[in-house]
Scaffold this motif. Structure first.
Motif, PDB file in Angstrom:
ATOM      1  N   GLY A  46      48.202  36.219  43.327  1.00 50.62           N
ATOM      2  CA  GLY A  46      49.403  36.984  43.781  1.00 50.62           C
ATOM      3  C   GLY A  46      49.931  36.767  45.048  1.00 50.62           C
ATOM      4  O   GLY A  46      49.240  35.526  45.575  1.00 50.62           O
ATOM      5  N   GLU A  47      51.058  37.305  45.527  1.00 47.28           N
ATOM      6  CA  GLU A  47      51.618  36.907  46.740  1.00 47.28           C
ATOM      7  C   GLU A  47      50.952  37.303  47.885  1.00 47.28           C
ATOM      8  O   GLU A  47      50.345  38.430  47.856  1.00 47.28           O
ATOM      9  N   SER A  48      51.016  36.916  48.919  1.00 46.83           N
ATOM     10  CA  SER A  48      50.347  37.157  50.258  1.00 46.83           C
ATOM     11  C   SER A  48      51.224  36.485  51.413  1.00 46.83           C
ATOM     12  O   SER A  48      52.035  35.594  51.220  1.00 46.83           O
ATOM     13  N   TRP A  49      51.199  37.320  52.560  1.00 42.06           N
ATOM     14  CA  TRP A  49      52.093  36.789  53.899  1.00 42.06           C
ATOM     15  C   TRP A  49      51.024  35.617  54.338  1.00 42.06           C
ATOM     16  O   TRP A  49      50.017  35.571  54.447  1.00 42.06           O
ATOM     17  N   GLN A  50      52.041  34.545  54.613  1.00 43.82           N
ATOM     18  CA  GLN A  50      51.356  33.569  55.427  1.00 43.82           C
ATOM     19  C   GLN A  50      52.471  32.874  56.292  1.00 43.82           C
ATOM     20  O   GLN A  50      53.600  32.927  55.919  1.00 43.82           O
ATOM     21  N   HIS A  54      51.658  27.124  56.533  1.00 45.60           N
ATOM     22  CA  HIS A  54      50.292  27.267  56.375  1.00 45.60           C
ATOM     23  C   HIS A  54      49.814  28.081  55.201  1.00 45.60           C
ATOM     24  O   HIS A  54      49.624  29.128  55.393  1.00 45.60           O
ATOM     25  N   PRO A  55      50.129  27.477  54.188  1.00 45.58           N
ATOM     26  CA  PRO A  55      49.669  28.090  52.779  1.00 45.58           C
ATOM     27  C   PRO A  55      48.473  28.747  52.574  1.00 45.58           C
ATOM     28  O   PRO A  55      47.400  28.260  53.332  1.00 45.58           O
ATOM     29  N   ALA A  56      48.352  29.584  51.989  1.00 48.87           N
ATOM     30  CA  ALA A  56      47.046  30.297  51.665  1.00 48.87           C
ATOM     31  C   ALA A  56      46.141  29.282  51.021  1.00 48.87           C
ATOM     32  O   ALA A  56      46.700  28.393  50.203  1.00 48.87           O
ATOM     33  N   ARG A  57      44.981  29.324  51.250  1.00 44.37           N
ATOM     34  CA  ARG A  57      43.704  28.398  50.592  1.00 44.37           C
ATOM     35  C   ARG A  57      42.755  29.147  50.211  1.00 44.37           C
ATOM     36  O   ARG A  57      42.509  30.283  50.809  1.00 44.37           O
ATOM     37  N   GLN A  58      42.230  28.960  48.783  1.00 39.41           N
ATOM     38  CA  GLN A  58      41.081  29.606  48.452  1.00 39.41           C
ATOM     39  C   GLN A  58      40.065  28.781  48.737  1.00 39.41           C
ATOM     40  O   GLN A  58      39.790  27.549  48.871  1.00 39.41           O
ATOM     41  N   VAL A 190      49.765  49.746  38.865  1.00 37.45           N
ATOM     42  CA  VAL A 190      50.421  49.736  40.118  1.00 37.45           C
ATOM     43  C   VAL A 190      49.325  49.632  41.190  1.00 37.45           C
ATOM     44  O   VAL A 190      49.506  48.687  42.197  1.00 37.45           O
ATOM     45  N   LEU A 191      48.385  50.218  41.095  1.00 38.20           N
ATOM     46  CA  LEU A 191      47.407  50.538  42.242  1.00 38.20           C
ATOM     47  C   LEU A 191      46.765  49.199  42.440  1.00 38.20           C
ATOM     48  O   LEU A 191      46.235  48.628  43.373  1.00 38.20           O
ATOM     49  N   LYS A 192      46.196  48.374  41.195  1.00 36.44           N
ATOM     50  CA  LYS A 192      45.475  47.217  41.207  1.00 36.44           C
ATOM     51  C   LYS A 192      46.463  46.144  41.968  1.00 36.44           C
ATOM     52  O   LYS A 192      45.949  45.411  42.851  1.00 36.44           O
ATOM     53  N   ARG A 193      47.853  46.340  41.496  1.00 33.24           N
ATOM     54  CA  ARG A 193      48.485  44.953  42.074  1.00 33.24           C
ATOM     55  C   ARG A 193      48.650  45.246  43.611  1.00 33.24           C
ATOM     56  O   ARG A 193      48.704  44.276  44.419  1.00 33.24           O
ATOM     57  N   ARG A 194      48.700  46.525  44.004  1.00 35.93           N
ATOM     58  CA  ARG A 194      48.826  46.795  45.501  1.00 35.93           C
ATOM     59  C   ARG A 194      47.642  46.550  46.234  1.00 35.93           C
ATOM     60  O   ARG A 194      47.555  46.070  47.500  1.00 35.93           O
ATOM     61  N   ALA A 195      46.309  46.703  45.394  1.00 44.31           N
ATOM     62  CA  ALA A 195      45.102  46.676  46.275  1.00 44.31           C
ATOM     63  C   ALA A 195      44.512  45.230  46.459  1.00 44.31           C
ATOM     64  O   ALA A 195      44.121  44.915  47.295  1.00 44.31           O
ATOM     65  N   LEU A 196      44.937  44.498  45.245  1.00 38.72           N
ATOM     66  CA  LEU A 196      44.106  43.222  45.099  1.00 38.72           C
ATOM     67  C   LEU A 196      45.176  42.084  45.140  1.00 38.72           C
ATOM     68  O   LEU A 196      44.565  40.812  45.372  1.00 38.72           O
ATOM     69  N   ALA A 197      46.378  42.172  44.552  1.00 35.94           N
ATOM     70  CA  ALA A 197      47.049  41.025  44.603  1.00 35.94           C
ATOM     71  C   ALA A 197      47.083  40.104  45.731  1.00 35.94           C
ATOM     72  O   ALA A 197      47.315  40.381  46.989  1.00 35.94           O
ATOM     73  N   GLY A 198      46.760  38.967  45.639  1.00 32.04           N
ATOM     74  CA  GLY A 198      46.763  37.706  46.823  1.00 32.04           C
ATOM     75  C   GLY A 198      45.473  38.036  47.752  1.00 32.04           C
ATOM     76  O   GLY A 198      45.662  37.598  48.784  1.00 32.04           O
ATOM     77  N   GLU A 199      44.691  39.012  47.431  1.00 36.88           N
ATOM     78  CA  GLU A 199      43.521  39.111  48.186  1.00 36.88           C
ATOM     79  C   GLU A 199      42.104  38.787  48.144  1.00 36.88           C
ATOM     80  O   GLU A 199      42.140  38.123  46.910  1.00 36.88           O
ATOM     81  N   PHE A 251      57.911  55.457  32.100  1.00 39.05           N
ATOM     82  CA  PHE A 251      59.039  54.792  32.781  1.00 39.05           C
ATOM     83  C   PHE A 251      59.284  55.508  33.768  1.00 39.05           C
ATOM     84  O   PHE A 251      58.697  56.802  33.998  1.00 39.05           O
ATOM     85  N   THR A 252      60.033  55.244  35.015  1.00 40.20           N
ATOM     86  CA  THR A 252      60.324  56.027  36.243  1.00 40.20           C
ATOM     87  C   THR A 252      61.770  55.998  36.268  1.00 40.20           C
ATOM     88  O   THR A 252      62.536  55.237  35.690  1.00 40.20           O
ATOM     89  N   ARG A 253      62.556  57.157  36.847  1.00 43.53           N
ATOM     90  CA  ARG A 253      63.813  57.063  37.039  1.00 43.53           C
ATOM     91  C   ARG A 253      64.420  56.363  38.167  1.00 43.53           C
ATOM     92  O   ARG A 253      65.393  56.057  38.269  1.00 43.53           O
ATOM     93  N   GLN A 254      63.391  55.868  39.025  1.00 44.06           N
ATOM     94  CA  GLN A 254      63.759  55.032  40.070  1.00 44.06           C
ATOM     95  C   GLN A 254      62.611  53.906  40.209  1.00 44.06           C
ATOM     96  O   GLN A 254      61.471  54.244  39.773  1.00 44.06           O
ATOM     97  N   PRO A 255      62.936  52.481  40.579  1.00 46.56           N
ATOM     98  CA  PRO A 255      61.966  51.509  40.781  1.00 46.56           C
ATOM     99  C   PRO A 255      61.081  52.054  41.687  1.00 46.56           C
ATOM    100  O   PRO A 255      61.179  52.395  42.657  1.00 46.56           O
ATOM    101  N   ILE A 256      59.715  51.505  41.368  1.00 50.02           N
ATOM    102  CA  ILE A 256      58.724  51.539  42.185  1.00 50.02           C
ATOM    103  C   ILE A 256      58.685  50.580  43.400  1.00 50.02           C
ATOM    104  O   ILE A 256      58.895  49.281  42.926  1.00 50.02           O
ATOM    105  N   ARG A 257      58.859  50.713  44.706  1.00 45.63           N
ATOM    106  CA  ARG A 257      58.788  49.651  45.622  1.00 45.63           C
ATOM    107  C   ARG A 257      57.594  48.951  45.486  1.00 45.63           C
ATOM    108  O   ARG A 257      56.688  49.264  45.556  1.00 45.63           O
ATOM    109  N   ARG A 258      57.884  47.597  45.661  1.00 46.08           N
ATOM    110  CA  ARG A 258      57.128  46.497  45.790  1.00 46.08           C
ATOM    111  C   ARG A 258      56.697  45.977  47.388  1.00 46.08           C
ATOM    112  O   ARG A 258      57.614  46.285  48.066  1.00 46.08           O
ATOM    113  N   ARG A 259      55.614  45.696  47.552  1.00 46.71           N
ATOM    114  CA  ARG A 259      55.447  45.124  49.233  1.00 46.71           C
ATOM    115  C   ARG A 259      56.327  43.973  49.070  1.00 46.71           C
ATOM    116  O   ARG A 259      56.100  42.813  48.318  1.00 46.71           O
TER     117      ARG A 259
END
Length: 267
Positions: A46-50, A54-58, A190-199, A251-259
């Motif tokens: 997933g995406e992460s701030w870097q 200095h790219p992310a390294r695993q 939604v929760l999984k993406r916000r909690a674990l993506a790029g972490e 579905f939702t009537r408005q888009p869910i904000r992504r980080r």
């Protein structure tokens, strides 16, 4: 004699769709329950701030840090979610949690109005057309909650189902291969993406903490989910302003904000 319901019929799909679209108009709360996971304590894509350059390294070592699961109760009407993390999820863990959370939900409900339908037909309506409907007890309280669950053996134990009946809760089991009817699948994505993506969580406790923190943040400004079917909704969504969410037909009537991730330029 106890007899669980048969869910090998398209009728069950119609009943669950009716719960989402008509439940509120009948004065009923509609909640969905599901267990997400297991989630491994390993690096997640997933995406992460870097900082720039200095790219992310695993880590080069592959170390399994354990797994965690997330128990979820979701109310599509207002988007409110209740979660609790656990490392194992047998009935001895799931059933006490479910009873505790549902008891709290019932305690928050207002007293049913005098005009509420207290008849046995109010319960039987949610089994109409099933090949083998659940055996209802002789004495039933007023129906107050519809609970959508997956078609698992642990969800159909007589002790749990009778407890639900005694507290005015009607379980609606999704058909085999019909988990897309459970809107809890969507909020879990939604929760999984916000909690674990790029972490990179290193242990189950960290995974649980991330999910519970994300759920708390979500509940501060939740997004209602509206039932939209699956196939017909795709075509109708092209004509209406809808934003599909993965995991179910909601579905939702408005888009869910992504980080959003900013970039720090090097000096």
């Amino acid at each position: 004699m106890w007899r669980p319901s048969s869910t090998r019929t398209p009728r069950q799909k119609k009943l669950i769709a009716d719960a989402y679209t008509l439940g509120a108009s009948l004065g009923l709360e509609v909640w969905c329950e599901d267990e997400a996971g297991p989630f491994q304590a390993v690096p997640h894509p997933g995406e992460s701030w870097q900082p720039e350059g200095h790219p992310a390294r695993q880590p080069h070592e592959y170390v399994r840090g354990g797994t965690a699961k997330v128990l979820t109760l979701f109310r599509p009407a207002d988007g409110h979610v209740r979660v609790e993390g656990t490392t194992t999820c047998p009935n001895t863990v799931l059933h006490p949690w479910l009873k505790r959370e549902l008891s709290a939900i019932l305690a928050d409900l207002p007293d049913p109005p005098p005009t509420v339908d207290r008849s046995r037909a109010a319960w039987e309506r949610w089994q109409a057309g099933l090949i083998q409907p659940i055996t209802l007890p002789a004495e039933l309280p007023p129906l107050r909650v519809l609970l959508v669950l997956d078609n698992l053996a642990g969800h159909k134990t007589p002790a749990l189902v009778l407890w639900l009946f005694a507290h005015g809760i009607m379980p609606l089991f999704t058909p085999v291969s019909g988990s897309w009817l459970n809107i809890a699948e969507s909020i879990q994505r939604v929760l999984k993406r916000r909690a674990l993506a790029g972490e990179y969580p290193t242990n189950p406790a960290e995974i649980i903490s991330r999910f519970e923190s994300v759920a708390k943040h979500w509940n501060a400004s939740p997004t209602p989910f509206v039932w939209g079917g699956k196939r017909a909704a795709r075509r109708k969504a092209q004509r209406e302003r809808r934003h599909a969410v993965g995991g179910s037909g909601a579905f939702t009537r408005q888009p869910i904000r992504r980080r959003s991730y900013g970039h720090v330029r090097g000096k």
